[in-house]
Scaffold this active site. Structure first.
Site, PDB file in Angstrom:
ATOM      1  N   ARG A  75      -2.358   3.550  -1.918  1.00 50.40           N
ATOM      2  CA  ARG A  75      -1.978   2.506  -0.891  1.00 50.40           C
ATOM      3  C   ARG A  75      -2.966   2.438   0.207  1.00 50.40           C
ATOM      4  O   ARG A  75      -3.107   3.597   0.685  1.00 50.40           O
ATOM      5  CB  ARG A  75      -0.473   2.586  -0.827  1.00 50.40           C
ATOM      6  CG  ARG A  75      -0.132   1.529   0.551  1.00 50.40           C
ATOM      7  CD  ARG A  75       1.279   1.497   0.674  1.00 50.40           C
ATOM      8  NE  ARG A  75       1.878   0.796  -0.411  1.00 50.40           N
ATOM      9  CZ  ARG A  75       3.280   0.545  -0.564  1.00 50.40           C
ATOM     10  NH1 ARG A  75       4.193   0.784   0.526  1.00 50.40           N
ATOM     11  NH2 ARG A  75       3.822  -0.149  -1.552  1.00 50.40           N
ATOM     12  N   HIS A 100      -0.297  -6.128  -5.369  1.00 53.23           N
ATOM     13  CA  HIS A 100       0.588  -4.908  -5.863  1.00 53.23           C
ATOM     14  C   HIS A 100       0.902  -5.135  -7.199  1.00 53.23           C
ATOM     15  O   HIS A 100       2.195  -5.405  -7.348  1.00 53.23           O
ATOM     16  CB  HIS A 100       1.593  -5.105  -4.547  1.00 53.23           C
ATOM     17  CG  HIS A 100       2.489  -3.692  -4.272  1.00 53.23           C
ATOM     18  ND1 HIS A 100       2.462  -2.591  -5.240  1.00 53.23           N
ATOM     19  CD2 HIS A 100       3.556  -3.378  -3.272  1.00 53.23           C
ATOM     20  CE1 HIS A 100       3.469  -1.770  -4.932  1.00 53.23           C
ATOM     21  NE2 HIS A 100       4.165  -2.212  -3.940  1.00 53.23           N
ATOM     22  N   LYS A 125     -10.190  13.348  10.411  1.00 53.82           N
ATOM     23  CA  LYS A 125     -11.615  13.792  10.530  1.00 53.82           C
ATOM     24  C   LYS A 125     -12.827  12.808  10.747  1.00 53.82           C
ATOM     25  O   LYS A 125     -13.957  13.204  10.726  1.00 53.82           O
ATOM     26  CB  LYS A 125     -11.716  15.019  10.400  1.00 53.82           C
ATOM     27  CG  LYS A 125     -10.846  16.238  10.370  1.00 53.82           C
ATOM     28  CD  LYS A 125     -11.212  17.407   9.588  1.00 53.82           C
ATOM     29  CE  LYS A 125     -10.066  18.389   9.580  1.00 53.82           C
ATOM     30  NZ  LYS A 125     -10.503  19.630   8.499  1.00 53.82           N
ATOM     31  N   ARG A 153       9.977   3.420  -1.529  1.00 56.03           N
ATOM     32  CA  ARG A 153       9.995   3.038  -3.232  1.00 56.03           C
ATOM     33  C   ARG A 153       8.848   3.558  -3.899  1.00 56.03           C
ATOM     34  O   ARG A 153       8.939   4.098  -4.923  1.00 56.03           O
ATOM     35  CB  ARG A 153      10.668   1.737  -3.211  1.00 56.03           C
ATOM     36  CG  ARG A 153      11.846   1.354  -3.104  1.00 56.03           C
ATOM     37  CD  ARG A 153      11.886  -0.197  -2.573  1.00 56.03           C
ATOM     38  NE  ARG A 153      11.376  -0.195  -1.321  1.00 56.03           N
ATOM     39  CZ  ARG A 153      12.219   0.015  -0.104  1.00 56.03           C
ATOM     40  NH1 ARG A 153      13.416   0.382  -0.284  1.00 56.03           N
ATOM     41  NH2 ARG A 153      11.730   0.087   1.075  1.00 56.03           N
ATOM     42  N   THR A 154       7.519   2.869  -3.348  1.00 62.53           N
ATOM     43  CA  THR A 154       6.711   3.047  -4.357  1.00 62.53           C
ATOM     44  C   THR A 154       6.225   4.490  -4.348  1.00 62.53           C
ATOM     45  O   THR A 154       5.921   4.961  -5.920  1.00 62.53           O
ATOM     46  CB  THR A 154       5.550   2.069  -3.783  1.00 62.53           C
ATOM     47  OG1 THR A 154       5.896   0.792  -3.666  1.00 62.53           O
ATOM     48  CG2 THR A 154       4.146   2.326  -4.887  1.00 62.53           C
TER      49      THR A 154
HETATM   50  C1  NCD Z   1       6.339  -4.176  -0.210  1.00 60.73           C
HETATM   51  C2  NCD Z   1       4.968  -3.816   0.066  1.00 60.73           C
HETATM   52  O1  NCD Z   1       4.623  -2.643   0.448  1.00 60.73           O
HETATM   53  O2  NCD Z   1       4.333  -4.582  -0.155  1.00 60.73           O
HETATM   54  N1  NCD Z   1       7.145  -2.875  -0.379  1.00 60.73           N
HETATM   55  C3  NCD Z   1       7.585  -2.238  -1.683  1.00 60.73           C
HETATM   56  O3  NCD Z   1       6.366  -1.685  -2.187  1.00 60.73           O
HETATM   57  N2  NCD Z   1       8.572  -2.427  -2.410  1.00 60.73           N
HETATM   58  C4  NCD Z   1       7.054  -5.270   0.240  1.00 60.73           C
HETATM   59  C5  NCD Z   1       7.199  -5.022   1.753  1.00 60.73           C
HETATM   60  O4  NCD Z   1       6.686  -4.103   2.536  1.00 60.73           O
HETATM   61  O5  NCD Z   1       7.578  -5.961   2.425  1.00 60.73           O
END
Ligand code: NCD
Length: 310
Positions: free
Chosen positions: A103, A131, A82, A53-54
């Site tokens: 991320r 997040h 590497k 999703r993100t």
């Molecule tokens: C979340 C995350 O990556 O923190 N997912 C997301 O970005 N919607 C929640 C999760 O992984 O449980």
């Protein structure tokens, strides 16, 4: 809004949040109005952890603003394999892109990386840390469904490792919210987060081990996945796996107006039978990631281009 980087939701004032949410609502109502706004601009995607999703909603958002993305791809296929450091990787990619989305599995990675770059860097999740863009879409979804005024919210599941929880809880201190945290004792909110929440705002914070005692009072129930990948030991995960699940029977005690949310992906926390009920808002929540990230990118790219129209 004037932020070079977005690392945690603690940076966001009430005014910042309202600016993003209002702009997202305007974009949602008429996406064509911004279709060419950032033509020729590039967003760099650096995902060192799995994401559906993100990552895809950032990509969709940038493309719907007329821009495009450059994507580091998987860690396996990049120079990280590497032995390249994160500091070097971000310094290289900032030369290709107008903004970066990162991320990373290590808490604090986004803050560290942001110190090496001049283009805006957005934290899309740093380990069990924060997040903040998930929080913006969560707030947007709450505003649409339950309203952000006089809110009673239950946040349930893995409150220790859940970065979406930490970010949301901080952001809610900007509102007159009552926050109930429901988890097994071993997955309670970190004490420093509880301390910060008390320092930051008027929010009422309560912790519970059972959903039963608070469910009838809730406007929103925010369910989270147990973050299996963050447990130091698989046997510790097995002790809590499968706890705190909800189904339609659980919700018989809830208000008819309850909104059930989840950042997704879910494992077994929400029975699929809830999906078709009026309670379920989690797929709508995921879809809201696009207008909200469009709004945020629009603001950050405007600022970084020097034409601040706020
Ligand atoms: C979340 C995350 O990556 O923190 N997912 C997301 O970005 N919607 C929640 C999760 O992984 O449980």
């Amino acid at each position: 809004m004037r932020h070079d980087h977005l690392i945690t939701s603690k940076q966001l004032s009430l005014e910042d949040i309202e600016t993003v949410l209002d702009r997202a609502a305007a974009i949602d109502a008429d996406p064509s109005a911004v279709a060419d706004r950032h033509a020729g601009r590039l967003l760099g995607l650096l995902f060192f952890e799995p994401s559906t999703r993100t990552k895809m909603s950032f990509e969709t958002a940038m493309k719907r603003l007329g821009g495009d993305v450059v994507d580091m791809g998987s860690v396996e296929s990049s120079s990280v394999k590497k032995g390249e450091t994160l500091a070097d990787t971000v310094r290289v990619i900032e030369g290709y892109a107008d903004a970066l989305v990162l991320r990373h599995p290590k808490q604090g990675a986004a803050k560290m990386a942001s110190e090496y770059v001049d283009v805006p860097l957005v934290n899309a999740g740093d380990g069990a840390g924060h997040h903040p863009t998930q929080t913006l879409l969560d707030l947007y979804t709450i505003r649409e469904n339950a309203g952000l005024e006089d809110l009673t919210i239950g946040i349930m599941g893995d409150l220790k490792y859940g970065r979406t929880v930490h970010s949301l809880a901080h952001a809610l201190t900007n509102f007159d919210a009552r926050q109930h945290f429901i988890s097994p004792e071993s997955l309670q909110l970190p004490r420093e987060v509880v301390y910060d929440l008390h320092q930051e705002g008027d929010t009422q914070v309560r912790e519970h081990e059972s959903l039963e005692e608070v469910l009838p009072s809730l406007d929103v129930l925010y369910v989270t996945r147990i973050q299996r990948e963050r447990f130091p030991d698989e046997s510790e995960y097995q002790q809590v796996a499968g706890e705190y699940q909800i189904d339609t029977e659980t919700l018989e005690a809830a208000s008819d107006d309850l909104t059930v949310m989840h950042p997704l992906p879910r494992v077994d926390e929400i029975a699929p039978e809830i999906d078709d009920t009026e309670y379920a808002a989690y797929f709508e929540q995921a879809h809201n990631g696009v207008p909200v990230r469009m709004a945020l990118l629009d603001l950050l790219l405007d600022d970084s281009g020097g034409e601040n129209d706020e």
